[in-house]
Write a protein that holds these residues in place. Sequence first.
Motif, PDB file in Angstrom:
ATOM      1  N   MET A  13      10.619  45.139   7.799  1.00  0.00           N
ATOM      2  CA  MET A  13      11.757  44.845   8.087  1.00  0.00           C
ATOM      3  C   MET A  13      12.005  43.217   8.339  1.00  0.00           C
ATOM      4  SD  MET A  13      13.739  47.379   8.205  1.00  0.00           S
ATOM      5  CE  MET A  13      13.361  48.919   7.692  1.00  0.00           C
ATOM      6  N   THR A  14      13.011  42.752   8.649  1.00  0.00           N
ATOM      7  CA  THR A  14      13.154  41.603   8.958  1.00  0.00           C
ATOM      8  C   THR A  14      13.079  41.217  10.436  1.00  0.00           C
ATOM      9  OG1 THR A  14      15.694  41.476   8.684  1.00  0.00           O
ATOM     10  CG2 THR A  14      14.348  41.220   6.760  1.00  0.00           C
ATOM     11  N   LEU A  15      13.030  39.861  10.847  1.00  0.00           N
ATOM     12  CA  LEU A  15      13.241  39.381  11.854  1.00  0.00           C
ATOM     13  C   LEU A  15      14.693  39.669  12.477  1.00  0.00           C
ATOM     14  CD1 LEU A  15      12.023  38.214  14.668  1.00  0.00           C
ATOM     15  CD2 LEU A  15      12.763  35.715  13.446  1.00  0.00           C
ATOM     16  N   ALA A  16      15.637  39.355  11.674  1.00  0.00           N
ATOM     17  CA  ALA A  16      16.801  39.751  12.048  1.00  0.00           C
ATOM     18  C   ALA A  16      17.270  41.155  12.389  1.00  0.00           C
ATOM     19  CB  ALA A  16      17.863  39.329  10.957  1.00  0.00           C
ATOM     20  N   HIS A  17      16.422  42.223  11.514  1.00  0.00           N
ATOM     21  CA  HIS A  17      16.736  43.286  11.807  1.00  0.00           C
ATOM     22  C   HIS A  17      16.156  43.867  13.363  1.00  0.00           C
ATOM     23  CE1 HIS A  17      14.685  47.550  12.000  1.00  0.00           C
ATOM     24  NE2 HIS A  17      15.922  47.936  11.304  1.00  0.00           N
ATOM     25  N   ASP A  18      14.944  43.253  13.439  1.00  0.00           N
ATOM     26  CA  ASP A  18      14.321  43.591  14.745  1.00  0.00           C
ATOM     27  C   ASP A  18      14.994  43.177  16.039  1.00  0.00           C
ATOM     28  OD1 ASP A  18      12.174  44.743  13.321  1.00  0.00           O
ATOM     29  OD2 ASP A  18      10.694  43.060  13.373  1.00  0.00           O
ATOM     30  N   LEU A  19      15.670  41.894  15.913  1.00  0.00           N
ATOM     31  CA  LEU A  19      16.135  41.532  17.049  1.00  0.00           C
ATOM     32  C   LEU A  19      17.590  42.051  17.163  1.00  0.00           C
ATOM     33  CD1 LEU A  19      15.780  37.339  16.243  1.00  0.00           C
ATOM     34  CD2 LEU A  19      14.729  38.778  18.137  1.00  0.00           C
ATOM     35  N   LEU A  20      18.103  42.501  16.163  1.00  0.00           N
ATOM     36  CA  LEU A  20      19.606  43.407  16.378  1.00  0.00           C
ATOM     37  C   LEU A  20      19.142  44.793  16.857  1.00  0.00           C
ATOM     38  CD1 LEU A  20      21.428  42.151  13.097  1.00  0.00           C
ATOM     39  CD2 LEU A  20      22.347  41.659  15.572  1.00  0.00           C
ATOM     40  N   THR A  21      18.210  45.259  16.359  1.00  0.00           N
ATOM     41  CA  THR A  21      17.818  46.539  16.812  1.00  0.00           C
ATOM     42  C   THR A  21      17.388  46.540  18.244  1.00  0.00           C
ATOM     43  OG1 THR A  21      16.993  47.188  14.651  1.00  0.00           O
ATOM     44  CG2 THR A  21      16.248  48.551  16.551  1.00  0.00           C
ATOM     45  N   ASP A  22      17.078  45.475  18.766  1.00  0.00           N
ATOM     46  CA  ASP A  22      16.717  45.221  20.343  1.00  0.00           C
ATOM     47  C   ASP A  22      17.667  45.048  21.061  1.00  0.00           C
ATOM     48  OD1 ASP A  22      14.551  44.932  22.411  1.00  0.00           O
ATOM     49  OD2 ASP A  22      15.628  43.006  22.413  1.00  0.00           O
ATOM     50  N   ALA A  23      18.876  44.090  20.451  1.00  0.00           N
ATOM     51  CA  ALA A  23      19.785  44.062  21.248  1.00  0.00           C
ATOM     52  C   ALA A  23      21.005  45.189  21.292  1.00  0.00           C
ATOM     53  CB  ALA A  23      20.822  42.798  20.546  1.00  0.00           C
ATOM     54  N   PHE A  24      21.014  45.903  20.221  1.00  0.00           N
ATOM     55  CA  PHE A  24      21.834  47.171  20.265  1.00  0.00           C
ATOM     56  C   PHE A  24      21.265  47.977  21.251  1.00  0.00           C
ATOM     57  CE2 PHE A  24      23.898  45.361  16.478  1.00  0.00           C
ATOM     58  CZ  PHE A  24      25.248  45.347  16.774  1.00  0.00           C
ATOM     59  N   GLY A  25      19.914  48.228  21.033  1.00  0.00           N
ATOM     60  CA  GLY A  25      19.108  49.150  22.119  1.00  0.00           C
ATOM     61  C   GLY A  25      19.143  48.732  23.371  1.00  0.00           C
ATOM     62  N   ARG A  26      19.198  47.761  23.898  1.00  0.00           N
ATOM     63  CA  ARG A  26      19.446  47.434  25.314  1.00  0.00           C
ATOM     64  C   ARG A  26      20.907  48.010  25.735  1.00  0.00           C
ATOM     65  NH1 ARG A  26      16.149  41.955  26.809  1.00  0.00           N
ATOM     66  NH2 ARG A  26      14.544  42.147  25.094  1.00  0.00           N
ATOM     67  N   VAL A  27      21.783  47.757  25.156  1.00  0.00           N
ATOM     68  CA  VAL A  27      23.109  48.353  25.380  1.00  0.00           C
ATOM     69  C   VAL A  27      22.942  49.835  25.404  1.00  0.00           C
ATOM     70  CG1 VAL A  27      25.568  48.495  24.793  1.00  0.00           C
ATOM     71  CG2 VAL A  27      24.419  46.141  24.658  1.00  0.00           C
ATOM     72  N   HIS A  28      22.425  50.387  24.440  1.00  0.00           N
ATOM     73  CA  HIS A  28      22.141  52.000  24.450  1.00  0.00           C
ATOM     74  C   HIS A  28      21.489  52.343  25.565  1.00  0.00           C
ATOM     75  CE1 HIS A  28      20.457  55.626  22.909  1.00  0.00           C
ATOM     76  NE2 HIS A  28      21.664  56.020  22.576  1.00  0.00           N
ATOM     77  N   ASP A  29      20.416  51.681  26.174  1.00  0.00           N
ATOM     78  CA  ASP A  29      19.699  52.168  27.240  1.00  0.00           C
ATOM     79  C   ASP A  29      20.296  52.134  28.356  1.00  0.00           C
ATOM     80  OD1 ASP A  29      17.723  52.531  25.102  1.00  0.00           O
ATOM     81  OD2 ASP A  29      16.579  50.862  25.809  1.00  0.00           O
ATOM     82  N   ASP A  30      21.074  50.986  28.659  1.00  0.00           N
ATOM     83  CA  ASP A  30      21.708  50.833  29.826  1.00  0.00           C
ATOM     84  C   ASP A  30      23.035  51.586  30.148  1.00  0.00           C
ATOM     85  OD1 ASP A  30      19.573  49.204  30.445  1.00  0.00           O
ATOM     86  OD2 ASP A  30      20.838  47.026  29.994  1.00  0.00           O
ATOM     87  N   LEU A  31      23.931  51.787  28.844  1.00  0.00           N
ATOM     88  CA  LEU A  31      25.041  52.365  29.086  1.00  0.00           C
ATOM     89  C   LEU A  31      25.401  53.597  30.067  1.00  0.00           C
ATOM     90  CD1 LEU A  31      27.751  52.537  26.634  1.00  0.00           C
ATOM     91  CD2 LEU A  31      27.086  54.577  27.471  1.00  0.00           C
TER      92      LEU A  31
END
Length: 171
Positions: free
Chosen positions: A1-19
């Motif tokens: 996977m790319t760095l962009a993939h990892d960063l975006l997965t982390d960013a969307f995951g943070r919202v998902h975890d906090d919601l």
Amino acid sequence: MTLAHDLLTDAFGRVHDDLPTVVSGLTRDQLRWRPDDDANPVGWLVWHLTRVQDDHLAGVGQVEQAWTGLGYADRFGLPYPVEAHGYGHSSEDVAAFDVAGPDLLVDYHDAVHGLTLRVLDGLDDPAYERIVDARWDPPVTAAVRLVSVVNDITQHLGQAAYLRGLLERRG
């Protein structure tokens, strides 16, 4: 996977975890509470951020939205056109939002997060440069659209969390 993939997965995951913590335990009335007649309530903000993510990620991935494909439009039963995601909603439109409780909001967001991860997993470096919206100047690439969605949903989750704090202070 790319760095962009990892960063975006982390960013969307943070919202998902906090919601879920933002809406957990709130009643129907609390999800609809507005500090004034033109403010957006917690429930509407969470629905809106999830609808935007669903709409835009489905567009990037060229797949069907969870809203329609998994029947969430029918399950919510909102008085909006099926393609509505909250942009352009009037104060009256926002006031018409109603959901029985937080579970459906969390369930819908879970489904959209799953769609998001599938879309991200399907992107390679050239896919980030693909034009996804030519109505703008310059045209919007997939990369720009994804960063825009992260920015939007993060802001709205923060707004919803702030409103939850106001609700808790009200007692």
